[in-house]
Scaffold this motif. Structure first.
Motif, short mmCIF file in Angstrom:
data_model
loop_
_atom_site.label_atom_id
_atom_site.label_comp_id
_atom_site.label_asym_id
_atom_site.label_seq_id
_atom_site.Cartn_x
_atom_site.Cartn_y
_atom_site.Cartn_z
N UNK A 1 0.84 -1.18 0.00
CA UNK A 1 0.00 0.00 0.00
C UNK A 1 0.88 1.24 0.00
N UNK A 2 0.28 2.39 0.27
CA UNK A 2 1.04 3.64 0.32
C UNK A 2 0.92 4.26 1.70
N UNK A 3 1.76 5.21 2.00
CA UNK A 3 1.64 5.87 3.30
C UNK A 3 0.28 6.53 3.37
N UNK A 4 -0.27 6.58 4.61
CA UNK A 4 -1.69 6.81 4.76
C UNK A 4 -2.16 8.21 4.41
N UNK A 5 -1.28 9.11 4.00
CA UNK A 5 -1.79 10.41 3.61
C UNK A 5 -1.45 10.77 2.17
N UNK A 6 -1.12 9.76 1.35
CA UNK A 6 -0.88 10.06 -0.05
C UNK A 6 -2.22 10.15 -0.79
N UNK A 7 -2.27 10.93 -1.83
CA UNK A 7 -3.50 11.08 -2.61
C UNK A 7 -3.95 9.75 -3.20
N UNK A 8 -2.97 8.95 -3.63
CA UNK A 8 -3.29 7.65 -4.22
C UNK A 8 -3.96 6.74 -3.20
N UNK A 9 -3.44 6.75 -1.97
CA UNK A 9 -4.02 5.94 -0.89
C UNK A 9 -5.47 6.36 -0.65
N UNK A 10 -5.70 7.67 -0.55
CA UNK A 10 -7.05 8.16 -0.27
C UNK A 10 -8.02 7.77 -1.37
N UNK A 11 -7.57 7.94 -2.61
CA UNK A 11 -8.46 7.62 -3.72
C UNK A 11 -8.78 6.13 -3.74
N UNK A 12 -7.76 5.31 -3.56
CA UNK A 12 -7.95 3.86 -3.62
C UNK A 12 -8.87 3.39 -2.50
N UNK A 13 -8.69 3.95 -1.32
CA UNK A 13 -9.53 3.57 -0.19
C UNK A 13 -10.98 3.94 -0.45
N UNK A 14 -11.17 5.14 -0.98
CA UNK A 14 -12.54 5.59 -1.25
C UNK A 14 -13.18 4.74 -2.34
N UNK A 15 -12.38 4.40 -3.38
CA UNK A 15 -12.94 3.63 -4.49
C UNK A 15 -13.32 2.22 -4.04
N UNK A 16 -12.57 1.67 -3.10
CA UNK A 16 -12.83 0.30 -2.66
C UNK A 16 -13.88 0.24 -1.56
N UNK A 17 -13.78 1.13 -0.60
CA UNK A 17 -14.54 0.97 0.64
C UNK A 17 -15.51 2.10 0.91
N UNK A 18 -15.58 3.09 0.02
CA UNK A 18 -16.42 4.24 0.30
C UNK A 18 -15.79 5.11 1.36
#
Lengths: 297, 312
Positions: free
Chosen positions: B172-189
């Motif tokens: 995964x990525x460090x928890x405040x990267x834009x990629x992490x946020x987008x991926x989390x939102x896309x997967x889990x809302x």
């Protein structure tokens, strides 16, 4: 001496002042840094942060949308496990090398050794991290049949390689400081080389050797970039040395850059800084007490 | 003798360092001295840093009097720099948060203006010897999300022989990267979190490099970071539905489920040289570089441009 000119006495005083300032500046900087770190973290430390949960919960969810949780227990375990493993490797190797350099090898070999060891100390930590990420990862996967090579073992070996030079050079100085008359007396009594080292040199150089080990531990606890890259940066309790972990320092390095200034997350990272401060303070204090204890015996 | 040798070595090392440092600064100063260039400072998203660099290099040919200085660091870093006034434009792989906009207004008195400059499809990477070819969003949520129950490759119905232990290693990525946020939102809302215990790397490129070398791994990163030594999975919205590979057409048509816009923010409407630069980025020449770097260029009338209206 009596006829000292006025100019000389003035310059003397200026130089004295400069030197005094240099001495005090060290104290000033330490307190300045401590004050700054404490100020940045204090707001959340005293209002809002559940300190019990902070120290005992392994759940680190600083950017969760619904339920932010700040627990550093797993990070503490990460720092402890990597440091312990690296010391288990570095202390025997470092002290052994110090004994060899100081007692066994000839002057020419000694010079070569010292230069090579200093070169080892000159490698930047990000280069070590890169070696961990690219080379050691594959080696550990192949050797141990592990699913991933970014592990406690990887970080421990790299930290050991980084702290060995410190342990060797300070340990060697400590052994060199033992007067030759001790060695000569022991040999005159018919002691073998091993007996001289084990019975005379090690007890006599105990303080210096302990200082060497503690500085090595300090290096290992405080190291950031190399462990960030080599340990896998994964929040979990390690059950064996082939698990990934995350350390306190690496967490600060990875997250501070993007934490909004002044937010809870930002302040918690500074509180981790305070925690690291406290840990090193305890280590130093303990070592002082131990050294004093040894001296009083 | 020994001291002298040591001193000699020290001297050699110092001379080398000074020589190297001298070369570096000499090169820099000659650049700034020979021309009185206008400089546009640009920082932000790690996903976009290669793209931004490519724009800057090409723009140096188009407009030799303007130089664009690009640095990465992450979307949050770029926004922080924008708010502090150290950069003119910030690259961002996520939208600015309301709190960040508030802070920008409070600090500078200006409202950040958003511009969509292209799209990125997040590719899901696995090791090239992994027999898997496609995956669904649900499966990804069960691998990455808290409470998800997939921890073994065999649970996904494949036998991954080169992965000893069968464990799915989540990158995964460090928890405040834009990629992490987008991926989390896309997967889990917007409500759930990722499981702890993923390996959180610090850069888009690092993720792909690690997956390349780790048979058991699965990871996500911008599709621009694809190499020949990793496998990119096709992604389906739901299990049983058709899976699509991350490419320009599928991202633009909306068939590929994890594609996102890439933003550039400025404080207030960009003016002068910065405006010229942004206009050039949106022109055909600038958009050609977007596709050359493996991202999805803007296309008028594409279904994903709904939020670009708000930027004008």
């Amino acid at each position: 001496m009596i006829n000292r000119s006025r100019l000389e006495s003035v310059t003397e005083r200026i130089i004295e002042g400069i030197i005094r300032f240099c001495g005090f500046s060290a104290i000033l900087f330490v307190f300045g840094i401590f004050f700054f770190v404490f100020r940045e973290g204090s707001g959340f430390l005293f209002s809002g942060l559940d300190i019990g949960q902070f120290l005992t919960s392994p759940e680190w969810f600083p950017t969760s949308v619904s339920n932010k949780r700040y627990g550093v227990l797993a990070l503490l375990a990460g720092t402890a496990s990597v440091t312990a493993l690296s010391m288990a490797i570095a202390v025997p190797f470092g002290l052994g090398a110090a004994i060899f350099v100081s007692e066994f090898c000839g002057p020419k070999l000694k010079e070569t050794f010292k230069i090579v060891i200093e070169l080892l100390a000159a490698i930047p930590s990000v280069v070590w991290g890169f070696i961990g990420l690219t080379v050691m990862n594959g080696v550990i996967i192949d050797l141990f049949d592990a699913p991933i090579g970014l592990t406690v073992l990887n970080g421990g070996i790299i930290l050991a390689l980084m702290s060995v030079p410190i342990i060797v050079s300070i340990g060697e100085d400590a052994l060199k400081a033992v007067p030759d008359s001790y060695r000569e007396a022991a040999e005159a009594l018919g002691a073998t080389r091993w007996q001289v080292i084990y019975r005379v040199l090690l007890p006599a150089g105990k303080n210096g050797l302990l200082a060497a080990v503690l500085l090595g531990i300090g290096r290992a606890v405080g190291e950031t970039m190399a462990v960030l890259m080599a340990t896998g940066h994964s929040v979990q309790f390690p059950s064996n040395i082939l698990d990934s972990v995350r350390t306190l320092t690496a967490t600060i390095a990875a997250e501070l850059g993007e934490a909004p200034v002044g937010s809870d997350h930002y302040q918690v990272l500074f509180i981790i800084g305070i925690l690291l401060f406290t840990i090193t303070f305890i280590v130093n204090l303990a070592s002082d007490l131990v050294v004093k204890g040894i001296r009083n015996k | 003798m020994s001291k002298r040798q040591q001193l000699l070595y020290l001297f050699v090392i110092f001379t080398l360092m000074i020589a190297v440092a001298g070369c570096g600064s000499g090169g820099d100063s000659s650049e700034t001295e020979t021309s009185d260039k206008a400089v546009i400072q640009n920082a932000g998203s790690d996903t976009m840093v290669n793209l931004a660099q490519a724009w800057a290099e090409e723009y140096a040919n188009v407009q030799p009097t303007v130089s664009v200085e690009v640095s990465g660091g992450g979307s949050g870093t770029g926004i922080a720099a924008l708010i502090n006034g150290t950069v003119d434009i910030a690259n961002c792989s996520r939208q600015m948060k309301a709190s960040e906009i508030e802070r920008a207004k409070a600090n500078t008195g200006k409202t950040p203006v958003e511009l969509i400059v292209g799209y990125d499809a997040l590719a899901v990477y696995v090791h090239e010897e992994n027999p898997m070819n496609e995956i669904s969003i649900e499966q990804l949520a069960n691998i990455y999300g808290e409470g998800g129950n997939i921890t073994k490759w065999s649970q996904l119905g494949i036998s991954h022989s080169t992965c000893s232990g069968d464990e799915v290693i989540r990158i995964s990525r460090q928890s405040n990267s834009g990629t992490y946020h987008y991926f989390r939102e896309a997967l889990l809302g917007n409500t759930a979190d990722f499981k702890l215990g993923s390996r959180d790397l610090h850069g888009s490129k690092d993720v792909v490099e690690l997956v390349e070398k780790t048979p058991c791994a699965i990871g996500y990163s911008g599709m621009g970071y694809r190499t020949d030594h990793v496998k990119v999975l096709d992604v389906a919205k739901k299990a049983g539905e058709q899976a699509f590979s991350p490419n320009v057409d599928n991202a633009l048509s909306g068939d590929y489920p994890i594609a996102r816009p890439l933003y550039i923010y400025s404080l207030g409407e960009a003016t002068g040289k910065a405006k010229e630069y942004l206009d050039w980025i949106l022109s055909a020449a600038g958009q050609k570089i977007v596709s050359a770097n493996g991202y999805v260029p803007l296309e008028t009338g594409a279904p994903m441009t709904e939020s670009s209206d708000s930027s004008n």
